[in-house]
Design an enzyme around this catalytic site. Structure first.
Site, PDB file in Angstrom:
ATOM      1  N   ASP A 108       3.304  -3.376  -0.263  1.00  0.00           N
ATOM      2  CA  ASP A 108       3.561  -4.504  -1.168  1.00  0.00           C
ATOM      3  C   ASP A 108       5.053  -4.690  -1.437  1.00  0.00           C
ATOM      4  OD1 ASP A 108       0.838  -4.331  -1.363  1.00  0.00           O
ATOM      5  OD2 ASP A 108       0.767  -4.346  -3.566  1.00  0.00           O
ATOM      6  N   HIS A 130       4.557   0.783  -1.104  1.00  0.00           N
ATOM      7  CA  HIS A 130       5.549  -0.288  -1.227  1.00  0.00           C
ATOM      8  C   HIS A 130       6.642  -0.058  -0.188  1.00  0.00           C
ATOM      9  CE1 HIS A 130       3.452  -0.029  -5.077  1.00  0.00           C
ATOM     10  NE2 HIS A 130       3.704  -1.325  -5.205  1.00  0.00           N
TER      11      HIS A 130
HETATM   12 NI    NI Z   1       3.618  -5.546  -6.393  1.00  0.00          NI
END
Ligand code: NI
Length: 319
Positions: free
Chosen positions: A128, A270
């Site tokens: 992400d 991430h």
């Molecule tokens: Ni996010």
């Protein structure tokens, strides 16, 4: 040799069983015979003296003469193998009764993709908040080297600033998905603002990737029925949270992921932290040693025979 000679030589080959034969034809009038057809040809053949020199028959030919049933037996065995193959009656790895992943042992065709998931537990790595010009290319190098297709939930605003990275993600076989435009908490802003944010991200990503985002992941996993309907794609959350944003520590990321990993897991990471990029090669190695293989979300859905539907939330795709 004219046509008649060829026919004669074939006939002699058939009768003698010899592979190599020399034919000596003494024709009364070879020119005349070569032009003759039908009854005339038969007549001409009577005037032709034929001698043959039989060469030593090959091993296969001798076997064929001695054991005429052998060819039929071999044909039957090959036929059975083909039928087993077609019906996917896998003989090897007895006892395995997982999902439809098996590639029959005699198959030359891999059914679903080039990758072999036979007997593997499947997990999807998801990234992400990117793309980031500093860390995402490094992560892509790792994923390429390890042959581990993943899914990128990118922010429209960051995609806009890194168009080449978006194209590379697409080109290298990862799934492209939306994490909205500006990472707002969609349930805390107006419906109109939420809809704008979702649609803007979709437009930007579609323009850059040449294809609409396959899935959406709302920031913080926050959504409600109205917002889920706006997304107009399947909504992919996660079942394993590596908390990479919190620990920012390679070893902690790997051990958290490995302690929660399961078949069909969707792992949240991430691609904007160097520690995450550092952890990925080790996570891949450790998980593979434990029988896991890495797939994109769409591959995972395919393998699990799940038709992901728009507006529905998925946390994992267990077998
Ligand atoms: Ni996010």
């Amino acid at each position: 040799m004219n046509l008649l000679d060829v026919l004669f030589s074939r006939e002699i080959k058939r009768r003698t069983g010899a592979h190599a034969i020399s034919i000596y034809i003494d024709s009364v009038d070879s020119k005349k015979r070569s032009r003759s057809r039908g009854k005339k040809a038969i007549k001409a053949s009577k005037n032709t003296k034929i001698t043959t020199k039989k060469a030593k028959a090959s091993l296969f030919r001798r076997l064929d003469i001695r054991f005429p049933w052998l060819k039929l037996a071999v044909a039957c065995i090959l036929g059975l193998i083909a039928i087993f193959d077609l019906l996917d009656l896998t003989i090897s790895k007895a006892g395995y009764s997982g999902p439809k992943l098996a590639v029959a042992p005699f198959s030359k065709h891999v059914r679903i993709s080039e990758r072999d998931f036979y007997g593997k537990k499947l997990v999807a790595l998801t990234f992400d908040d990117g793309p980031s010009a500093e860390t995402t290319p490094k992560l892509l190098d790792v994923l390429y080297e390890k042959d581990a297709p993943s899914t990128f939930f990118m922010l429209g605003s960051r995609a806009e600033n890194n168009p080449d990275i978006v194209k590379r993600i697409k080109k290298e076989g990862h799934d492209i998905a939306s994490h909205t435009m500006y990472h707002q908490n969609l349930i805390r802003i107006s419906r109109g603002a939420a809809e704008d944010d979702i649609n803007q991200a979709k437009d930007v990503i579609t323009k850059l990737a040449g294809k609409a985002p396959l899935f959406t992941r709302p920031p913080y996993g926050n959504t409600n029925d109205a917002i889920s309907r706006m997304m107009d794609t399947p909504i992919i959350l996660w079942s394993v949270d590596t908390e990479d944003w919190k620990s920012k520590d390679k070893d902690a990321i790997v051990s958290t992921a490995m302690s929660e990993i399961h078949d069909g897991a969707i792992i949240l990471m991430h691609d904007i932290y160097p520690s995450t990029v550092e952890a990925v090669p080790e996570l891949i190695k450790t998980a593979r040693a434990d029988g896991y293989e890495f797939v994109t979300i769409s591959e995972l859905a395919d393998q699990r025979d799940v038709n992901l539907s728009d507006g529905t939330i998925y946390y994992n795709l267990r077998p």
